[in-house]
Scaffold this motif. Structure first.
Motif, PDB file in Angstrom:
ATOM      1  N   SER A   1      -5.586   0.350 -10.675  1.00 19.79           N
ATOM      2  CA  SER A   1      -5.365   1.776 -10.973  1.00 19.79           C
ATOM      3  C   SER A   1      -4.114   2.334 -10.278  1.00 19.79           C
ATOM      4  CB  SER A   1      -6.601   2.609 -10.612  1.00 19.79           C
ATOM      5  OG  SER A   1      -6.841   2.559  -9.226  1.00 19.79           O
ATOM      6  N   HIS A   2      -3.643   1.702  -9.218  1.00 20.47           N
ATOM      7  CA  HIS A   2      -2.433   2.194  -8.527  1.00 20.47           C
ATOM      8  C   HIS A   2      -1.158   1.523  -9.026  1.00 20.47           C
ATOM      9  CE1 HIS A   2      -5.084   3.468  -4.836  1.00 20.47           C
ATOM     10  NE2 HIS A   2      -5.224   4.256  -5.876  1.00 20.47           N
ATOM     11  N   GLU A   3      -1.295   0.679 -10.044  1.00 20.34           N
ATOM     12  CA  GLU A   3      -0.125  -0.095 -10.496  1.00 20.34           C
ATOM     13  C   GLU A   3       1.001   0.826 -10.996  1.00 20.34           C
ATOM     14  OE1 GLU A   3      -0.912  -2.991 -13.537  1.00 20.34           O
ATOM     15  OE2 GLU A   3       1.146  -3.751 -13.453  1.00 20.34           O
TER      16      GLU A   3
ATOM     17  N   VAL B   1      -0.096  -4.734   6.445  1.00 20.21           N
ATOM     18  CA  VAL B   1      -0.905  -4.326   7.601  1.00 20.21           C
ATOM     19  C   VAL B   1      -1.997  -3.398   7.108  1.00 20.21           C
ATOM     20  CG1 VAL B   1      -0.868  -2.681   9.517  1.00 20.21           C
ATOM     21  CG2 VAL B   1       0.721  -4.562   9.519  1.00 20.21           C
ATOM     22  N   ASP B   2      -3.205  -3.611   7.619  1.00 15.32           N
ATOM     23  CA  ASP B   2      -4.301  -2.685   7.305  1.00 15.32           C
ATOM     24  C   ASP B   2      -5.313  -2.792   8.447  1.00 15.32           C
ATOM     25  OD1 ASP B   2      -5.271  -1.452   4.252  1.00 15.32           O
ATOM     26  OD2 ASP B   2      -6.696  -1.418   5.936  1.00 15.32           O
ATOM     27  N   TYR B   3      -5.957  -1.666   8.790  1.00 15.68           N
ATOM     28  CA  TYR B   3      -6.924  -1.733   9.895  1.00 15.68           C
ATOM     29  C   TYR B   3      -8.326  -2.099   9.411  1.00 15.68           C
ATOM     30  CZ  TYR B   3      -8.388   3.244   9.166  1.00 15.68           C
ATOM     31  OH  TYR B   3      -8.861   4.439   8.669  1.00 15.68           O
TER      32      TYR B   3
ATOM     33  N   THR C   1       4.261   2.562   1.979  1.00 15.75           N
ATOM     34  CA  THR C   1       2.833   2.837   2.127  1.00 15.75           C
ATOM     35  C   THR C   1       2.356   3.544   0.866  1.00 15.75           C
ATOM     36  OG1 THR C   1       1.076   3.674   3.539  1.00 15.75           O
ATOM     37  CG2 THR C   1       3.035   5.068   3.380  1.00 15.75           C
ATOM     38  N   VAL C   2       1.321   3.012   0.249  1.00 11.50           N
ATOM     39  CA  VAL C   2       0.844   3.527  -1.042  1.00 11.50           C
ATOM     40  C   VAL C   2      -0.590   4.037  -0.891  1.00 11.50           C
ATOM     41  CG1 VAL C   2       0.403   2.952  -3.461  1.00 11.50           C
ATOM     42  CG2 VAL C   2       2.309   1.851  -2.263  1.00 11.50           C
ATOM     43  N   GLU C   3      -0.793   5.296  -1.186  1.00 17.98           N
ATOM     44  CA  GLU C   3      -2.142   5.908  -1.174  1.00 17.98           C
ATOM     45  C   GLU C   3      -2.852   5.661   0.162  1.00 17.98           C
ATOM     46  OE1 GLU C   3      -2.668   7.799  -3.571  1.00 17.98           O
ATOM     47  OE2 GLU C   3      -1.598   7.014  -5.295  1.00 17.98           O
TER      48      GLU C   3
ATOM     49  N   VAL D   1       2.248  -0.792   4.725  1.00 22.87           N
ATOM     50  CA  VAL D   1       1.211  -0.285   5.639  1.00 22.87           C
ATOM     51  C   VAL D   1       0.032   0.256   4.823  1.00 22.87           C
ATOM     52  CG1 VAL D   1       0.696   1.356   7.476  1.00 22.87           C
ATOM     53  CG2 VAL D   1       2.965   0.342   7.351  1.00 22.87           C
ATOM     54  N   GLY D   2      -1.182  -0.161   5.191  1.00 24.88           N
ATOM     55  CA  GLY D   2      -2.372   0.223   4.425  1.00 24.88           C
ATOM     56  C   GLY D   2      -2.395  -0.576   3.138  1.00 24.88           C
ATOM     57  N   CYS D   3      -2.230  -1.890   3.273  1.00 23.10           N
ATOM     58  CA  CYS D   3      -1.981  -2.761   2.102  1.00 23.10           C
ATOM     59  C   CYS D   3      -3.205  -2.906   1.202  1.00 23.10           C
ATOM     60  CB  CYS D   3      -1.452  -4.128   2.539  1.00 23.10           C
ATOM     61  SG  CYS D   3      -2.530  -5.000   3.699  1.00 23.10           S
TER      62      CYS D   3
HETATM   63  C1  LIG Z   1      -6.924   4.098  -0.803  1.00 26.20           C
HETATM   64  S1  LIG Z   1      -6.583   2.545  -0.015  1.00 26.20           S
HETATM   65  C2  LIG Z   1      -5.031   2.110  -0.793  1.00 26.20           C
HETATM   66  C3  LIG Z   1      -4.758   0.645  -0.683  1.00 26.20           C
HETATM   67  C4  LIG Z   1      -3.478   0.148  -1.349  1.00 26.20           C
HETATM   68  N1  LIG Z   1      -2.291   0.583  -0.630  1.00 26.20           N
HETATM   69  C5  LIG Z   1      -3.407   0.564  -2.784  1.00 26.20           C
HETATM   70  O1  LIG Z   1      -2.468   1.282  -3.170  1.00 26.20           O
HETATM   71  O2  LIG Z   1      -4.314   0.207  -3.566  1.00 26.20           O
HETATM   72  C6  LIG Z   1      -6.056   3.074   1.613  1.00 26.20           C
HETATM   73  C7  LIG Z   1      -5.822   1.928   2.573  1.00 26.20           C
HETATM   74  O3  LIG Z   1      -5.179   2.446   3.749  1.00 26.20           O
HETATM   75  C8  LIG Z   1      -5.765   1.844   4.876  1.00 26.20           C
HETATM   76  N2  LIG Z   1      -5.580   2.711   6.054  1.00 26.20           N
HETATM   77  C9  LIG Z   1      -6.014   3.985   6.207  1.00 26.20           C
HETATM   78  N3  LIG Z   1      -5.709   4.420   7.438  1.00 26.20           N
HETATM   79  C10 LIG Z   1      -5.057   3.415   8.069  1.00 26.20           C
HETATM   80  C11 LIG Z   1      -4.520   3.261   9.377  1.00 26.20           C
HETATM   81  N4  LIG Z   1      -4.625   4.224  10.293  1.00 26.20           N
HETATM   82  N5  LIG Z   1      -3.906   2.093   9.682  1.00 26.20           N
HETATM   83  C12 LIG Z   1      -3.842   1.083   8.768  1.00 26.20           C
HETATM   84  N6  LIG Z   1      -4.360   1.163   7.527  1.00 26.20           N
HETATM   85  C13 LIG Z   1      -4.964   2.314   7.175  1.00 26.20           C
HETATM   86  C14 LIG Z   1      -7.229   1.688   4.489  1.00 26.20           C
HETATM   87  O4  LIG Z   1      -7.906   0.762   5.299  1.00 26.20           O
HETATM   88  C15 LIG Z   1      -7.124   1.263   3.034  1.00 26.20           C
HETATM   89  O5  LIG Z   1      -7.056  -0.134   2.889  1.00 26.20           O
END
Ligand SMILES: C[S@@+](CC[C@H](N)C(=O)[O-])C[C@H]1O[C@@H](n2cnc3c(N)ncnc32)[C@H](O)[C@@H]1O
Length: 221
Positions: A39-41, A87-89, A132-134, A62-64
């Protein structure tokens, strides 16, 4: 996946609620990330078109999440000595990203690290590009976290913040409810730009996609 009575399949909304988009968890988190990879493509490709990638760059996402953005970046870079690091937490997000990008990781062109944007496990000036995406709207301390992104970027490096919503008149009630319920940082285009400048970027420019609520904010280190 079914509900607790084991009868009906869970709805998309139920999967998202249990999966927790702020920090994906469990089986529902994995399912939700698979859906987000699709859906984010469109918003991701629109935003990535604003940058130019080349084969020898070192790029950080970031937030992969489910890892699709890493693959999209790698494709745009083409073959060379460059690397794409995610990177993702969330442990679930890291596992999904590693699974999706297994071939790139095996060949040494990709890497996934579990960490928060609050303390990125990289030296100063390590990356040519950070995306960083979404994810930004979940970050706990926007200015400090953007400053941490700026720290790992090389001078002259680019940052791209992508979201499918920004603050403006006429957002749907459902979107407003979601922003309030999840305490998301949803800003106007100029607030985004000001935040990047405050965090240490030398230039910031917000791009909007007509007919949508999408925003891509470009920052120059
Ligand atoms: C809605 S998902 C989006 C994932 C991906 N970027 C995408 O577009 O489909 C948000 C992502 O951001 C990560 N995230 C949120 N806060 C974060 C933080 N403080 N550090 C690292 N990752 C974070 C979440 O764990 C999650 O995997």
């Amino acid at each position: 996946m079914t509900d607790s009575a084991n009868t009906r399949p869970l709805s998309e909304a139920q999967i998202t609620e249990a999966g927790n988009p702020a920090k994906p968890q469990g089986e529902c988190g994995a399912l939700m990330l698979e859906r987000m990879n699709r859906s984010h493509e469109e918003v991701t490709n629109w935003a990535l078109d604003l940058l130019s990638f080349s084969p020898d760059q070192r790029v950080l996402d970031v937030g992969c999440g489910g890892g699709a953005t890493m693959g999209r970046i790698s494709q745009r870079m083409g073959k060379g000595s460059g690397t794409v690091v995610g990177v993702d937490y969330s442990e679930v997000s890291c596992a999904q990203s590693r699974e999706l990008n297994a071939a790139g990781i095996a060949s040494g062109r990709m890497e996934v690290r579990q960490a928060s944007v609050e303390a990125l496990p990289f030296a100063d000036a390590s990356f040519d590009v950070v995306t960083t995406v979404e994810s930004f709207y979940f970050w706990p301390d926007p200015v400090a976290n953007l400053a941490e992104v700026a720290r790992v970027l090389k001078p002259g490096g680019r940052f791209l913040l992508v979201a499918d919503v920004y603050q403006k008149d006429g957002l749907a009630q459902e979107v407003l409810d979601n922003i309030r319920r999840r305490s998301l940082t949803v800003l106007t285009p100029s607030q985004h730009e000001d935040l990047l400048l405050e965090a240490g970027f030398s230039l910031a420019r917000a791009h909007l996609k007509e007919g949508t609520d999408w925003i891509a904010v470009e920052g120059l280190r």
